[in-house]
Every structure is written in C-alpha cells, then in structure tokens.
Design an enzyme around this catalytic site. Structure first.
Site, PDB file in Angstrom:
ATOM      1  N   ARG A  18      -0.829  -1.977  -2.924  1.00  0.00           N
ATOM      2  CA  ARG A  18      -0.943  -2.192  -4.345  1.00  0.00           C
ATOM      3  C   ARG A  18      -2.422  -2.763  -4.805  1.00  0.00           C
ATOM      4  O   ARG A  18      -2.859  -2.741  -6.075  1.00  0.00           O
ATOM      5  CB  ARG A  18      -0.086  -3.027  -4.840  1.00  0.00           C
ATOM      6  N   GLY A 144      12.042 -11.369  -3.959  1.00  0.00           N
ATOM      7  CA  GLY A 144      13.175 -11.325  -3.586  1.00  0.00           C
ATOM      8  C   GLY A 144      13.896 -12.514  -4.121  1.00  0.00           C
ATOM      9  O   GLY A 144      13.409 -13.460  -4.849  1.00  0.00           O
ATOM     10  N   GLU A 158      16.148  -7.950  -2.040  1.00  0.00           N
ATOM     11  CA  GLU A 158      14.851  -7.476  -2.656  1.00  0.00           C
ATOM     12  C   GLU A 158      14.842  -6.771  -4.047  1.00  0.00           C
ATOM     13  O   GLU A 158      15.764  -6.119  -4.343  1.00  0.00           O
ATOM     14  CB  GLU A 158      14.044  -6.561  -1.582  1.00  0.00           C
ATOM     15  N   ASN A 231      -0.337  -9.247  -4.811  1.00  0.00           N
ATOM     16  CA  ASN A 231      -0.014  -7.916  -4.426  1.00  0.00           C
ATOM     17  C   ASN A 231      -0.826  -6.856  -5.176  1.00  0.00           C
ATOM     18  O   ASN A 231      -1.086  -5.727  -4.926  1.00  0.00           O
ATOM     19  CB  ASN A 231       1.340  -7.653  -4.692  1.00  0.00           C
ATOM     20  N   TYR A 370     -45.014 -16.845  -9.353  1.00  0.00           N
ATOM     21  CA  TYR A 370     -43.853 -16.676  -8.153  1.00  0.00           C
ATOM     22  C   TYR A 370     -44.490 -17.789  -6.941  1.00  0.00           C
ATOM     23  O   TYR A 370     -45.774 -17.558  -6.591  1.00  0.00           O
ATOM     24  CB  TYR A 370     -44.093 -15.271  -7.558  1.00  0.00           C
ATOM     25  N   ALA A 427     -59.084 -20.512 -13.510  1.00  0.00           N
ATOM     26  CA  ALA A 427     -58.112 -19.449 -14.055  1.00  0.00           C
ATOM     27  C   ALA A 427     -58.590 -18.365 -13.379  1.00  0.00           C
ATOM     28  O   ALA A 427     -59.966 -17.912 -13.525  1.00  0.00           O
ATOM     29  CB  ALA A 427     -58.095 -19.563 -15.347  1.00  0.00           C
TER      30      ALA A 427
END
Ligand code: UD1
Ligand code: CA
Length: 463
Positions: A18, A144, A158, A231, A370, A427
């Site tokens: 399932r 069950g 069941e 399930n 970075y 810079a």
C-alpha cells in the site's frame, strides 16, 4: 538462559504494497528516523537477550541499512505467507530458548518504552501464554478486531474476514504481543490459511490458545496513537503530524515560543532552549541543538547544527552541520555548508555561502560572498562580493585571514593565500600572494581618466 529472558522478534518481511514504493516500508522516514530505527530503539528498553529481524521483501537493503549489531540476528522469510508464517521462520533460532518472546511490527513505530515494559510486566506476572496489546479507537478500519466473550479475549478477526457485526467492534489488535516461548512454535503449526487473503495469520493463535486452555491476556493502551500502524503514505503523513505535534508541545511546555506549530517541523532529538522564538515554516532536523533566547525566522532549515544562545537566524537560510556561537546573526538568504563555524557576535549577511569555514568572533561578511576552506580571525571585515577561489580544478586550497584584516569589496582570494593581521586588501583585487600584516594589498588594473572624452564623442560625426 533463564525463564525471565526476553527475546524480541521484529516482523519486517512484508512488501508494504500500500506504500506503492520501491523503498521497503520500514525504511520510510518518520520524524527524521526510519520506521525500523524507531522500533529497534524501543526494543532496547526491555534489555533483550536477542533481537531477531524477519526480513524478506528487499531484505538486503534493510540489512545494509541497519548494519550488523551484536545481538541482532537475521531471518529470511521467502515467500511471505503472512504474520504467523513470518514468526515460524524464527523457530530454528529461538526454539531451544525459554522465556518471553516480544513480537513487534516493523510498521508500528510509535510504541512507547513504558508500554513495552508494561507489556512484559503484565505478561510475566499473569504467567500468560500470550498477551496482546490492544486499543479502543474511533476508526478501527483496517485493523484486526478483538472479539471478547464474557469480557475475555476469545479471538482476533481481521478486517477482511469480519462480519458487519464484528466490524463494529472498536477494540483493535495493535500487532504487538508477548508470548511464552514454551507452547509457541508447536501452536503456530496449527494455523491454517483459510481466510480472505490466503495468508497464515498470527492472530489465529489466540483462538487456538483459548481452545487449548492457555492463558491469554490483553494490555489496553490509553493512547491509541502509540500503536498506529503505517501501511500507506497517508498514514505516514498522519503519524508524522502526530510526532511533530508531540515534539512542538513538549518544546512549548519547556518555554520555547512556536508561532505556528502547524508549519514547524522539529525532529524528535532536537534540543531548544527557553525563550527561543521559532517563526512559521521552519525545519530543524537531526541532532541539532539550539540555545536559549534565539530567534529563528521563517523559511529556515537547520540540519545537524549547533546554535548558541541569543543567535538570530534571519529568513531563508540553509544551515548544515555547522556551529553558530552566541549572539551571532546569520542571513537572510545564507547557506552554511558542513563544518562552518560562525564566531561569537559575528555576522553573516545576505547571499553569503560558507563551506568548511571558520569566521572568528565579531567578524562580518555582510553581503554576497563565497568563503570556502577559509580560516578567518576575529573582527575581520569581508567586503561585498568577496570570493575565496579555493578550487583549482583538481584540489581545494585554504585561505587564512588574520584578526582585524579588512577585505575590500569584490576581492578574489586565490588560494592558498594568507592575509596578515590588520592588513587591508583594496577593493576589486585578485590576491594571488600573501599580504603581510599591516600592509595594503592591491592587485587590479590602474584607472585612467580621459579628459573631455564625452564632449568629443558627442561632436564626432556619425557615419
Ligand atoms: C496486522 C494484524 C492486525 C493488526 C495490525 C496492526 C495479522 C494477520 N494482522 O495487520 O490484526 O491490527 O497488524 O498493525 O497479523 N509481515 C511479514 N511477513 C508477512 C506478512 C507481514 O514479515 O508474510 C510483517 C510486515 O512487514 C509488517 C507486519 O508483519 O511489518 C504486519 O503486516 P501487515 O501486512 O502490515 O499487517 P496488517 O494488515 O497491518
Ligand atoms: Ca500493518
């Protein structure tokens, strides 16, 4: 070997049809852990002499995932003919043993340690042949049903084999049991497969025991969520929501503000200190630890990271395997890749990526940078657009920036390279050589101004 020994068996051989998945059901994740890890975790509390995993469908991938552990044995069920047939496969390993067999289901992950201890206690004090964990639920569909006569459990039916009357019963079988090993394997041979699924149902053992006048007990759990089986993907999502809600409530009770619990995803092992505020749509995963009085803004994901007290994480950050010290500030839109360290009071601003980089106390990288494989000292200013060129196409190289250095905007630091204490980098420089302490490193083309150029261009005839 003694009569009070406990042997745990975990059933995980079924296909999990399932789920409609190529991944075995017990390897699907719930609250940051696979289902099977949840079950193995709870099994430990009864201090089992042995644990037996029954696997079949995708057996190898489950075994590989769990790995070899000292007290875990593996049993193959092939083909998978039902839960009774699954338990029968453990006979060669367990038949000679005595004591209590605790049967767990690989797809029932929320069982609590206390319940399992209570199961052992109830079962052993009653000297029962079998004890079944049950719960009374609103929607018993799929489980069950516990059929009782004169108050005692008579059999389990069941869903697919149940009459409309039996389907009305709201007491369900949790799929978790304690069995006395002595009569077990002989009785299992008495189970037939005449039912809707043509399978050997372990649940049929109850009626067999009652016929043989063997004592069967039940243990009713107060919180039926504990024995929810998974399930389908819908059930996985429902149970995940419960796990999250439980965690959020626990944190709120301990003094954490969660603005919108419905959109807050915090894994069970995460720790968070009091007076920390978690804004909507935040995920904190794995083994993360967040201090007190922190502020975690919306749309942040933190995985396996440590964040000290009073730190602020602005919106839209991804933080992986990193450490952030007290009163530091990160984001918005920052990406901290593994092994990054942000020092006390340091600032990481927008569109900054760190990889394996340490930023010392009070240092700043406020915009668009970075920084990879870099060791940056205290009170360093990393200007906008700074990039450590740490990769030459073959290997990674380190960058060192010492205390108090100033890196001008749009600098490329071509590693390996070092900028000394208090040094300046102009810079727009491409720094290929070390800059000594106190020096100015400047590495760019010189500017030329052409006087009167604009006026001349205007008067030039067009062709
Ligand atoms: C089972 C119980 C049901 C109970 C429910 C609780 C039976 C017949 N039914 O139903 O009464 O309410 O659990 O969650 O026992 N498995 C194997 N080999 C097999 C078949 C199953 O190892 O041949 C394993 C599965 O992988 C799973 C567990 O046993 O981990 C339960 O099987 P599943 O098919 O999910 O049973 P349910 O229909 O949920
Ligand atoms: Ca199930």
């Amino acid at each position: 070997m003694s009569a009070s020994d406990i042997h745990v068996v975990i059933l995980a051989a079924g296909q999990g049809t399932r789920m409609k998945s190529r991944i075995p059901k017990v390897l699907h994740r719930l609250g940051g852990k696979s289902l099977i890890e949840h079950v193995l975790g709870v099994a430990q509390v009864v201090n089992p002499a042995t644990i037996t995993m029954v696997v079949g469908h995708e057996a190898d991938s489950i075994r590989l995932f769990v790995g070899e552990r000292p007290n875990i044995g593996w049993v193959l069920q092939e083909p998978q003919l039902g839960t009774a047939h699954a338990l029968q496969q453990t006979e060669p390993r367990l038949a000679a043993k005595q004591g209590t067999l605790i049967l767990l289901s690989g797809d029932v992950p929320m069982l609590e340690a206390a319940t399992l201890q209570r199961l052992v206690h109830t079962h052993q004090t009653a000297r029962a042949a079998a004890t079944v964990v049950t719960a009374v639920v609103e929607r018993p569909y799929g489980y069950g049903r516990i059929v009782r006569t004169r108050g005692r459990i008579a059999r389990i039916v069941e869903e697919r084999d149940a009459s409309p009357v039996v389907r009305q019963i709201r007491e369900i079988n949790g799929g978790i049991y304690a069995f006395d090993l002595a009569p077990l394997f002989d009785a299992l041979r008495g189970i037939a497969s005449q039912n809707a699924q043509g399978e050997y149902y372990l649940t049929d053992l109850i009626a067999i025991y009652r016929r043989r006048k063997l004592r069967v007990e039940t243990l009713l759990v107060d919180n039926p969520q504990e024995i929810r089986g998974i399930n389908s993907r819908t059930e996985l999502a429902e149970v995940s929501r419960i796990v999250r809600q439980t965690k959020n409530e626990e944190l709120m009770a301990a003094g954490v503000t969660i603005i919108d619990p419905a959109t807050t995803y915090i894994d069970p092992d995460v720790q968070i200190g009091p007076d920390t505020v978690i804004h909507p749509s935040v995920a904190i995963e794995g083994q993360s630890r967040i201090g007190a009085a922190c502020e975690i803004h919306s749309n942040v994901r933190i995985v396996d990271s440590e964040i000290a007290d009073k730190a602020v994480i602005q919106n839209f950050c991804l933080i992986l395997g990193s450490r952030i010290a007290e009163s530091a500030s990160v984001g918005p839109f920052a990406h901290l890749r593994p092994e990054s360290v942000v020092g006390e009071g340091a600032k990481i601003g927008n569109f900054v990526e760190l990889k394996k980089t340490t930023l010392g106390p009070g240092s700043k990288a406020n915009h668009l940078a970075y920084l990879g494989d870099a060791t940056i000292g205290a009170k360093v200013n990393v200007g906008a657009g700074t990039i450590t060129c740490n990769y030459d196409g073959t290997s990674k190289h380190p960058t060192v920036i010492e205390d108090g250095a100033f890196i001008g905007s749009d600098t490329q630091l071509i590693a390996p390279v070092r900028v000394g204490k208090g040094a300046y980098v102009a810079a727009g420089s491409s720094i290929t050589e070390d800059v000594p302490s106190g020096a100015l490193g400047i590495a760019r083309g010189r500017q030329t101004n052409v006087a009167g150029w604009v006026e001349r261009k205007k008067t030039q005839p067009k062709d």
